[in-house]
Design a protein around this motif. Structure first.
Motif, PDB file in Angstrom:
ATOM      1  N   ASN A   1      68.690 -25.321  82.011  1.00  0.00           N
ATOM      2  CA  ASN A   1      67.591 -24.742  82.788  1.00  0.00           C
ATOM      3  C   ASN A   1      67.327 -23.274  82.472  1.00  0.00           C
ATOM      4  O   ASN A   1      67.060 -22.465  83.367  1.00  0.00           O
ATOM      5  CB  ASN A   1      67.863 -24.907  84.291  1.00  0.00           C
ATOM      6  CG  ASN A   1      66.586 -24.869  85.108  1.00  0.00           C
ATOM      7  OD1 ASN A   1      65.536 -25.286  84.638  1.00  0.00           O
ATOM      8  ND2 ASN A   1      66.681 -24.361  86.328  1.00  0.00           N
ATOM      9  N   SER A   2      67.394 -22.920  81.203  1.00  0.00           N
ATOM     10  CA  SER A   2      67.071 -21.549  80.803  1.00  0.00           C
ATOM     11  C   SER A   2      65.605 -21.256  81.076  1.00  0.00           C
ATOM     12  O   SER A   2      64.758 -22.144  81.050  1.00  0.00           O
ATOM     13  CB  SER A   2      67.340 -21.364  79.303  1.00  0.00           C
ATOM     14  OG  SER A   2      68.693 -21.587  78.994  1.00  0.00           O
ATOM     15  N   SER A   3      65.323 -19.997  81.323  1.00  0.00           N
ATOM     16  CA  SER A   3      63.936 -19.551  81.435  1.00  0.00           C
ATOM     17  C   SER A   3      63.618 -18.660  80.249  1.00  0.00           C
ATOM     18  O   SER A   3      64.393 -17.758  79.900  1.00  0.00           O
ATOM     19  CB  SER A   3      63.701 -18.789  82.737  1.00  0.00           C
ATOM     20  OG  SER A   3      62.356 -18.381  82.824  1.00  0.00           O
ATOM     21  N   GLN A   4      62.467 -18.898  79.631  1.00  0.00           N
ATOM     22  CA  GLN A   4      62.148 -18.243  78.364  1.00  0.00           C
ATOM     23  C   GLN A   4      61.428 -16.922  78.503  1.00  0.00           C
ATOM     24  O   GLN A   4      60.942 -16.383  77.505  1.00  0.00           O
ATOM     25  CB  GLN A   4      61.282 -19.184  77.521  1.00  0.00           C
ATOM     26  CG  GLN A   4      62.031 -20.374  76.941  1.00  0.00           C
ATOM     27  CD  GLN A   4      63.125 -19.957  75.978  1.00  0.00           C
ATOM     28  OE1 GLN A   4      64.284 -19.864  76.359  1.00  0.00           O
ATOM     29  NE2 GLN A   4      62.757 -19.692  74.736  1.00  0.00           N
ATOM     30  N   ASP A   5      61.362 -16.367  79.713  1.00  0.00           N
ATOM     31  CA  ASP A   5      60.593 -15.137  79.849  1.00  0.00           C
ATOM     32  C   ASP A   5      61.319 -13.917  79.296  1.00  0.00           C
ATOM     33  O   ASP A   5      60.705 -13.070  78.644  1.00  0.00           O
ATOM     34  CB  ASP A   5      60.138 -14.902  81.291  1.00  0.00           C
ATOM     35  CG  ASP A   5      61.181 -15.238  82.336  1.00  0.00           C
ATOM     36  OD1 ASP A   5      62.146 -15.946  82.025  1.00  0.00           O
ATOM     37  OD2 ASP A   5      61.019 -14.797  83.492  1.00  0.00           O
TER      38      ASP A   5
ATOM     39  N   GLN B   1      67.729 -14.230  80.236  1.00  0.00           N
ATOM     40  CA  GLN B   1      67.662 -15.539  80.877  1.00  0.00           C
ATOM     41  C   GLN B   1      67.765 -16.693  79.880  1.00  0.00           C
ATOM     42  O   GLN B   1      67.819 -17.854  80.299  1.00  0.00           O
ATOM     43  CB  GLN B   1      66.353 -15.683  81.663  1.00  0.00           C
ATOM     44  CG  GLN B   1      66.219 -14.697  82.816  1.00  0.00           C
ATOM     45  CD  GLN B   1      64.897 -14.850  83.535  1.00  0.00           C
ATOM     46  OE1 GLN B   1      64.690 -15.813  84.282  1.00  0.00           O
ATOM     47  NE2 GLN B   1      63.988 -13.922  83.318  1.00  0.00           N
ATOM     48  N   SER B   2      67.783 -16.374  78.592  1.00  0.00           N
ATOM     49  CA  SER B   2      67.841 -17.475  77.629  1.00  0.00           C
ATOM     50  C   SER B   2      68.618 -17.162  76.355  1.00  0.00           C
ATOM     51  O   SER B   2      69.061 -18.078  75.662  1.00  0.00           O
ATOM     52  CB  SER B   2      66.422 -17.911  77.248  1.00  0.00           C
ATOM     53  OG  SER B   2      65.779 -16.911  76.485  1.00  0.00           O
TER      54      SER B   2
ATOM     55  N   GLN C   1      52.515 -17.787  82.495  1.00  0.00           N
ATOM     56  CA  GLN C   1      53.834 -18.319  82.829  1.00  0.00           C
ATOM     57  C   GLN C   1      54.876 -17.213  82.775  1.00  0.00           C
ATOM     58  O   GLN C   1      55.036 -16.553  81.763  1.00  0.00           O
ATOM     59  CB  GLN C   1      54.231 -19.418  81.843  1.00  0.00           C
ATOM     60  CG  GLN C   1      53.394 -20.695  81.951  1.00  0.00           C
ATOM     61  CD  GLN C   1      53.742 -21.677  80.856  1.00  0.00           C
ATOM     62  OE1 GLN C   1      53.475 -21.426  79.687  1.00  0.00           O
ATOM     63  NE2 GLN C   1      54.347 -22.784  81.230  1.00  0.00           N
TER      64      GLN C   1
ATOM     65  N   THR D   1      58.389 -17.779  84.669  1.00  0.00           N
ATOM     66  CA  THR D   1      59.425 -18.784  84.469  1.00  0.00           C
ATOM     67  C   THR D   1      58.860 -19.876  83.567  1.00  0.00           C
ATOM     68  O   THR D   1      57.804 -20.431  83.846  1.00  0.00           O
ATOM     69  CB  THR D   1      59.846 -19.388  85.813  1.00  0.00           C
ATOM     70  OG1 THR D   1      60.274 -18.326  86.684  1.00  0.00           O
ATOM     71  CG2 THR D   1      60.968 -20.385  85.623  1.00  0.00           C
ATOM     72  N   ARG D   2      59.555 -20.168  82.480  1.00  0.00           N
ATOM     73  CA  ARG D   2      59.022 -21.121  81.503  1.00  0.00           C
ATOM     74  C   ARG D   2      60.152 -21.895  80.865  1.00  0.00           C
ATOM     75  O   ARG D   2      61.158 -21.332  80.449  1.00  0.00           O
ATOM     76  CB  ARG D   2      58.215 -20.363  80.437  1.00  0.00           C
ATOM     77  CG  ARG D   2      57.555 -21.255  79.397  1.00  0.00           C
ATOM     78  CD  ARG D   2      56.498 -20.474  78.626  1.00  0.00           C
ATOM     79  NE  ARG D   2      57.032 -19.262  78.036  1.00  0.00           N
ATOM     80  CZ  ARG D   2      57.688 -19.225  76.866  1.00  0.00           C
ATOM     81  NH1 ARG D   2      57.899 -20.326  76.176  1.00  0.00           N
ATOM     82  NH2 ARG D   2      58.135 -18.080  76.396  1.00  0.00           N
ATOM     83  N   ARG D   3      59.993 -23.227  80.781  1.00  0.00           N
ATOM     84  CA  ARG D   3      61.032 -24.101  80.233  1.00  0.00           C
ATOM     85  C   ARG D   3      61.298 -23.780  78.772  1.00  0.00           C
ATOM     86  O   ARG D   3      60.434 -23.324  78.038  1.00  0.00           O
ATOM     87  CB  ARG D   3      60.621 -25.578  80.332  1.00  0.00           C
ATOM     88  CG  ARG D   3      60.464 -26.115  81.708  1.00  0.00           C
ATOM     89  CD  ARG D   3      60.083 -27.598  81.664  1.00  0.00           C
ATOM     90  NE  ARG D   3      61.248 -28.449  81.515  1.00  0.00           N
ATOM     91  CZ  ARG D   3      61.453 -29.277  80.521  1.00  0.00           C
ATOM     92  NH1 ARG D   3      60.592 -29.361  79.516  1.00  0.00           N
ATOM     93  NH2 ARG D   3      62.529 -30.039  80.486  1.00  0.00           N
TER      94      ARG D   3
END
Length: 508
Positions: A128-132, A136-137, A377, A379-381
């Protein structure tokens, strides 16, 4: 000051003591491994059941009948175990879900998906990483950037290109039009729309698209305050591609009216016909008039994978921005798309800094943040992982072979339809969409629209074959979207015979 140190085990024990995992067995953590394993196994079994039991692309159930089953659902009274949950979802959803993987599904631009991408989905959802932002990723940020760079290279852009993954083609098209508007206002009038809003002349801004371009252009123009009236539909040629002469005439006409052309949107793979606008000629016109050129290659991007057909996208590298939908022609699960610009500086205009997320003083060469390139976006998958799995395990050439197979099947299908006196083929396709109708000679011309509407409705509720439809010059046509490399000519013959069977029963 006294040094303070913690032992890992002690910290773990302390956390377990203050917040024991057994009190929260449904939260994904090291204490719920067995629950996770059992739930994932049941989900896997349901997928396998779906593959084994779905013999036709749709159950044929009507919305009213399906809605009746939802009346008993009470969210205030949860189910007691996973078995009951999966049984309920099977009845309400899975049994009636459209099976895009079957050759008899030939309606919309929904591709069958490759297994490496499905494996990646497990990691994407669980971790569940966020790509922003990088924090976070981490590796996810660098993976996405590398895939963007790879895609840009396939387009023909230089190393100065950049981009970001998006939720879909409509969002990418929105970004293209937004950059076109803001870039024009800034460089023509010194007006910064991000800070000051649209200039007073914005109601005169004009964007040129073909009359077969995607509907998102009108919606996006409305969202950007240009109004749908700001989108000028350009006539198409005999193959339903943007007419170069009509484009030049349309631009000149708007200039004479005192309006302000700012951009052209060309389409590489139209939704109705699968054809590609004459990109090289359109690029020359864009350069002559100083207009932003955005190319919607949401569908046609798959041609980048195939050496045999890639030439159809010649000129793509001359665009300012390009829409790519991996979840169409790269056989990825929804959602997996991208927006690519030929020079990274073009994205600067949409950057916005938030102290808690991407502060202005941060060194973004050292700690990159993809949020600086996204407009809708935060928060982004980590959807890029699906494409990473696919390319690293399968490679470009194998995927390209799938596209070659689809295009070849489409050509053979066009020949089969065109040679059958009971069918009327409206045109060929650069990729894999065929528009036609059942038109036997014993039916009057006035009844053909009603006849083909009847056929489509009967096919839908029988569920054995799902086709799409469209209107051309006010007339109703059926549409084959051939998007499955497993589709054979025997499958095509079966579907055409089904159309004839229902057509023959129309007058009865």
């Amino acid at each position: 000051m006294e040094n303070i140190s913690f032992q890992t085990a002690e910290v773990g024990d302390a956390l377990q003591g203050s917040n024991p995992a057994h009190l929260y067995p449904d939260i994904f953590n090291q204490g719920s491994i067995h629950t996770y394993d059992a739930a994932m196994d049941q989900a896997k079994q349901m997928v396998l059941k779906f593959l084994n039991s779905q013999k036709k692309p749709f159950s044929g159930i009507t919305p009213n009948k399906l809605a009746e089953q939802f009346k008993k659902i009470d969210f205030d009274n949860p189910l007691k175990e996973y078995e009951a949950l999966f049984k309920e979802v099977d009845e309400l959803y899975v049994q009636h879900a459209t099976a895009f993987h079957l050759p008899q599904y030939i309606a919309h631009l929904n591709c069958p998906i490759v297994i490496p991408a499905l494996a990646a989905e497990v990691l994407v959802s669980a971790i569940n990483s966020s790509q922003d932002t990088y924090d976070q990723s981490a590796g996810g940020t660098l993976m996405e950037r590398q895939l963007i760079n790879w895609t840009a290279k396939q387009i023909g852009f230089s190393e100065e290109a950049d981009g970001v993954f998006t939720g879909g083609g409509s969002q990418s098209n929105l970004m293209g039009l937004l950059l076109a508007r803001d870039h024009f206002a800034l460089h023509k009038y010194g007006h910064n729309i991000k800070y000051d809003g649209n200039p007073l002349v914005a109601h005169r801004f004009r964007v040129f698209v073909s009359d077969k371009a995607h509907f998102s252009n009108q919606k996006n123009a409305s969202l950007l305050g240009l109004g749908e009236q700001g989108v000028i539909k350009v006539a198409t040629d005999e193959r339903f591609r943007m007419s170069v002469d009509a484009l030049k005439d349309a631009i000149q006409a708007e200039l004479e009216l005192g309006n302000i052309p700012i951009a052209i949107v060309a389409t590489a793979g139209t939704t109705d016909f699968g054809n590609i606008d004459p990109i090289e000629n359109i690029a020359e016109i864009a350069e002559r008039f100083g207009l932003w050129l955005h190319i919607d290659a949401a569908y046609g991007c798959g041609l980048l994978l195939t050496d045999k057909h890639k030439h159809l996208l010649n000129g793509l590298e001359r665009a300012h921005s390009v829409t790519i939908d991996y979840h169409k022609s790269f056989f990825q699960p929804i959602s997996s798309s991208a927006f690519i610009v030929r020079h990274k500086s073009l994205l600067e205009i949409i950057k916005h800094h938030a102290d808690y997320l991407n502060p202005e003083e941060q060194d973004y060469e050292e700690y990159p943040a993809q949020i600086n390139k996204s407009i809708t976006q935060s928060t982004r998958r980590f959807d890029a992982l699906k494409l990473w799995f696919t390319l690293r395990l399968m490679g470009r050439h194998k995927l390209g072979g799938y596209m070659d197979a689809i295009i070849e099947t489409s050509k053979q299908t066009a020949g089969l339809i065109d040679s059958d006196p009971d069918f009327e083929l409206l045109g060929d396709s650069d990729i894999s969409i065929l528009v036609f109708r059942y038109a036997p000679t014993h039916f009057s011309h006035d009844t053909l629209c009603d006849l083909n509407q009847y056929i489509k409705k009967q096919l839908f509720h029988a569920g054995e074959v799902l086709v799409a439809s469209t209107k051309v010059n006010g007339k109703f046509y059926l549409k084959f979207t051939i998007f499955n490399p497993l589709t054979t000519m025997n499958d095509i013959r079966f579907m055409l015979n089904a159309i004839k069977t229902y057509g023959a029963g129309y007058l009865q």
